[in-house]
Scaffold this motif. Structure first.
Motif, PDB file in Angstrom:
ATOM      1  N   VAL A  78       0.839  -1.205   0.000  1.00 27.63           N
ATOM      2  CA  VAL A  78       0.000   0.000   0.000  1.00 27.63           C
ATOM      3  C   VAL A  78       0.874   1.256   0.000  1.00 27.63           C
ATOM      4  O   VAL A  78       0.608   2.227  -0.724  1.00 27.63           O
ATOM      5  CB  VAL A  78      -0.951  -0.007   1.215  1.00 27.63           C
ATOM      6  N   SER A  79       1.929   1.242   0.809  1.00 31.78           N
ATOM      7  CA  SER A  79       2.858   2.372   0.840  1.00 31.78           C
ATOM      8  C   SER A  79       3.517   2.575  -0.522  1.00 31.78           C
ATOM      9  O   SER A  79       3.653   3.710  -1.004  1.00 31.78           O
ATOM     10  CB  SER A  79       3.927   2.141   1.913  1.00 31.78           C
ATOM     11  N   ALA A  80       3.915   1.481  -1.167  1.00 30.62           N
ATOM     12  CA  ALA A  80       4.544   1.570  -2.484  1.00 30.62           C
ATOM     13  C   ALA A  80       3.561   2.089  -3.529  1.00 30.62           C
ATOM     14  O   ALA A  80       3.947   2.819  -4.454  1.00 30.62           O
ATOM     15  CB  ALA A  80       5.077   0.204  -2.896  1.00 30.62           C
ATOM     16  N   THR A  81       2.285   1.712  -3.390  1.00 32.25           N
ATOM     17  CA  THR A  81       1.266   2.209  -4.318  1.00 32.25           C
ATOM     18  C   THR A  81       1.161   3.724  -4.244  1.00 32.25           C
ATOM     19  O   THR A  81       1.094   4.409  -5.271  1.00 32.25           O
ATOM     20  CB  THR A  81      -0.101   1.579  -3.988  1.00 32.25           C
ATOM     21  N   PHE A  82       1.157   4.255  -3.025  1.00 27.69           N
ATOM     22  CA  PHE A  82       1.129   5.712  -2.863  1.00 27.69           C
ATOM     23  C   PHE A  82       2.365   6.350  -3.479  1.00 27.69           C
ATOM     24  O   PHE A  82       2.266   7.322  -4.242  1.00 27.69           O
ATOM     25  CB  PHE A  82       1.047   6.079  -1.377  1.00 27.69           C
ATOM     26  N   ALA A  83       3.546   5.818  -3.154  1.00 26.66           N
ATOM     27  CA  ALA A  83       4.798   6.412  -3.622  1.00 26.66           C
ATOM     28  C   ALA A  83       4.902   6.385  -5.141  1.00 26.66           C
ATOM     29  O   ALA A  83       5.300   7.383  -5.771  1.00 26.66           O
ATOM     30  CB  ALA A  83       5.989   5.692  -2.989  1.00 26.66           C
ATOM     31  N   LEU A  84       4.540   5.255  -5.749  1.00 28.49           N
ATOM     32  CA  LEU A  84       4.644   5.133  -7.197  1.00 28.49           C
ATOM     33  C   LEU A  84       3.641   6.051  -7.899  1.00 28.49           C
ATOM     34  O   LEU A  84       3.980   6.720  -8.884  1.00 28.49           O
ATOM     35  CB  LEU A  84       4.403   3.681  -7.614  1.00 28.49           C
TER      36      LEU A  84
ATOM     37  N   PHE B 157      -5.673   0.035  -1.426  1.00 24.21           N
ATOM     38  CA  PHE B 157      -4.856   0.333  -2.603  1.00 24.21           C
ATOM     39  C   PHE B 157      -5.467   1.475  -3.422  1.00 24.21           C
ATOM     40  O   PHE B 157      -4.755   2.360  -3.905  1.00 24.21           O
ATOM     41  CB  PHE B 157      -4.698  -0.916  -3.472  1.00 24.21           C
ATOM     42  N   LEU B 158      -6.798   1.466  -3.568  1.00 26.91           N
ATOM     43  CA  LEU B 158      -7.474   2.521  -4.331  1.00 26.91           C
ATOM     44  C   LEU B 158      -7.265   3.884  -3.685  1.00 26.91           C
ATOM     45  O   LEU B 158      -6.893   4.852  -4.365  1.00 26.91           O
ATOM     46  CB  LEU B 158      -8.968   2.209  -4.428  1.00 26.91           C
ATOM     47  N   PHE B 159      -7.484   3.967  -2.385  1.00 22.55           N
ATOM     48  CA  PHE B 159      -7.347   5.255  -1.704  1.00 22.55           C
ATOM     49  C   PHE B 159      -5.891   5.712  -1.648  1.00 22.55           C
ATOM     50  O   PHE B 159      -5.605   6.915  -1.714  1.00 22.55           O
ATOM     51  CB  PHE B 159      -7.940   5.166  -0.294  1.00 22.55           C
ATOM     52  N   ALA B 160      -4.957   4.765  -1.522  1.00 18.16           N
ATOM     53  CA  ALA B 160      -3.535   5.127  -1.533  1.00 18.16           C
ATOM     54  C   ALA B 160      -3.144   5.709  -2.880  1.00 18.16           C
ATOM     55  O   ALA B 160      -2.370   6.671  -2.969  1.00 18.16           O
ATOM     56  CB  ALA B 160      -2.674   3.905  -1.205  1.00 18.16           C
ATOM     57  N   ALA B 161      -3.693   5.122  -3.965  1.00 17.29           N
ATOM     58  CA  ALA B 161      -3.404   5.631  -5.308  1.00 17.29           C
ATOM     59  C   ALA B 161      -3.974   7.036  -5.487  1.00 17.29           C
ATOM     60  O   ALA B 161      -3.311   7.934  -6.038  1.00 17.29           O
ATOM     61  CB  ALA B 161      -3.967   4.687  -6.363  1.00 17.29           C
ATOM     62  N   LEU B 162      -5.197   7.258  -5.012  1.00 14.19           N
ATOM     63  CA  LEU B 162      -5.807   8.587  -5.124  1.00 14.19           C
ATOM     64  C   LEU B 162      -5.046   9.619  -4.281  1.00 14.19           C
ATOM     65  O   LEU B 162      -4.905  10.779  -4.680  1.00 14.19           O
ATOM     66  CB  LEU B 162      -7.270   8.531  -4.681  1.00 14.19           C
TER      67      LEU B 162
END
Length: 406
Positions: free
Chosen positions: A52-58, A108-113
């Motif tokens: 999840v952290s990587a999803t936000f960072a990427l 994952f969705l909210f981390a991406a947003l």
């Protein structure tokens, strides 16, 4: 020595936007490790927390340059407000999904947003550039920002983890969300220092990353960011193997401290060499100081070697942003600086991942071979591209990129 730093704050509005910007960019350092600390406690699964952290960072690495491109076209306030609202909403939903154990897919969705969060370091540097363009004070301002980044990265992760462990799991990301809201609001209401919108930015020019000098600078910064990411993992592993795991924090603080001290000094020097020459020399020092790291077998030598290695970090970043200011069209500056920050961030993530793999496979000290490889790649790239960096200036690239900067 500190007079030049006091001097850059004599311009009206500089104290205000620098202070607000310091608060607004705290989440960049707090969120990645804060998400890991939060989700590892609430869900008990480190792979989920890391993913999840990587999803936000990427997502942030890929989206923030596009946000900055819109800023160049429409102005900081018009873009930062809606982008920040989207990020804040996503962070709130991410906290809710964590607290009430919603589906992991929503995490994952909210981390991406949340990755829509703007690159505040680039916004701040754009304001400094608007005030001090083509003056020696701009180098001092960039040095101040590099040192500020060091302080933030040193304290942000520790603060976020401490809040999540000491108070409640969601505390770190929650405080980061508050800092983002308050800091961005205080930043955008300061209209007098907001950079002007230039005509080129309103045209349909391609992304500024198509500009070859920026590609080179971003690649070199990616390699140098790999050095930073490698150090965090390799130091923790090596100090643990040597029976002094607690020494890792002191060694890494010394690494950052070396960069901080030299950055402060470098920012007030009046060097005769041009920025391209300075960039090559700083990269050479970074590559050379990485060479002894795989062979170190005790804590004192590790601390000394990393303190010296840290001395090359700030000068590299300061000269890189100076080169971007000189060679990128004025109307595309914020986007250009954001690509540079993206390169550093991706490099840090790549360094952490690569070093972790090598450490698991070959032992702690072997992790530093990633640093050596990254240093060699950075030096080879900047050496090969030196003439291009030295020749390309803002004067010959002041028209749309696809017309003059191919």
């Amino acid at each position: 020595m500190f007079y030049p730093y006091r001097d850059i704050f004599r311009a009206p509005g500089t104290v205000g936007f620098a202070s607000a910007g310091f608060i607004a960019r705290l989440p960049l350092a707090m969120v990645p490790m804060g998400l890991v600390a939060m989700l590892s406690q609430t869900h008990g699964e480190y792979w989920l927390a890391g993913a999840v952290s990587a999803t936000f960072a990427l997502t942030n690495a890929l989206v923030s340059p596009r946000i900055s491109r819109l800023v160049d076209r429409h102005g900081q306030a018009h873009v930062l407000i809606p982008a920040t609202i989207v990020a804040l909403t996503a962070f709130i939903l991410l906290l809710a999904a964590t607290t009430w154990r919603w589906s992991s897919a929503l995490l994952f969705l909210f981390a991406a947003l949340a990755g829509v969060m703007p690159s505040m370091p680039a916004m701040i540097r754009a304001r400094w550039t608007e005030i001090y363009r083509d003056t020696p004070k701009l180098s001092t301002a960039f040095a101040f920002e590099s040192v500020s980044d060091e302080i933030l990265y040193m304290t942000g992760s520790v603060l976020s983890i401490g809040l999540s462990v000491g108070l409640f799991p969601e505390a770190g990301p929650l405080f980061a969300t508050v800092f983002l809201a308050v800091g961005t609001f205080l930043f955008v209401i300061q209209k007098k220092t907001e950079p002007r919108i230039h005509a080129v930015a309103q045209s349909g020019a391609a992304s500024v990353i198509a500009f070859r000098p920026l590609q080179l600078i971003t690649f070199v910064l990616l390699a140098l960011g790999t050095l930073l990411g490698t150090a965090e993992v390799a130091v923790i592993a090596l100090t643990k193997e040597l029976g002094q795991p607690g020494a890792a924090s002191f060694v890494l603080a010394g690494y950052a401290g070396g960069s901080l001290v030299v950055g402060l000094v470098f920012g007030v020097l009046k060097l005769k060499a041009n920025l391209a020459q300075q960039f090559v020399f700083a990269t050479l020092i970074a590559a050379l100081t990485a060479l002894p790291l795989p062979f170190i077998t005790n804590i004192p030598m590790l601390g000394l070697a990393l303190f010296i290695a840290g001395a090359a970090v700030s000068p590299s970043f300061i000269t890189a942003f100076g080169l971007i200011e000189q060679s990128i069209p004025v109307a595309r500056l914020t986007e250009g600086m954001t690509w540079a920050m993206t390169g550093i961030g991706i490099g840090m993530a790549a360094g952490s991942f690569s070093a972790g793999y090598v450490v698991d496979a070959y032992g702690p000290a072997s992790g530093f071979w990633v640093s050596v490889t990254a240093g060699v790649l950075a030096l080879a790239a900047v050496t090969a591209g030196y003439r291009m960096l030295a020749d390309r200036t803002r004067n010959i690239c002041a028209t749309p990129i696809q017309m003059a900067c191919d």
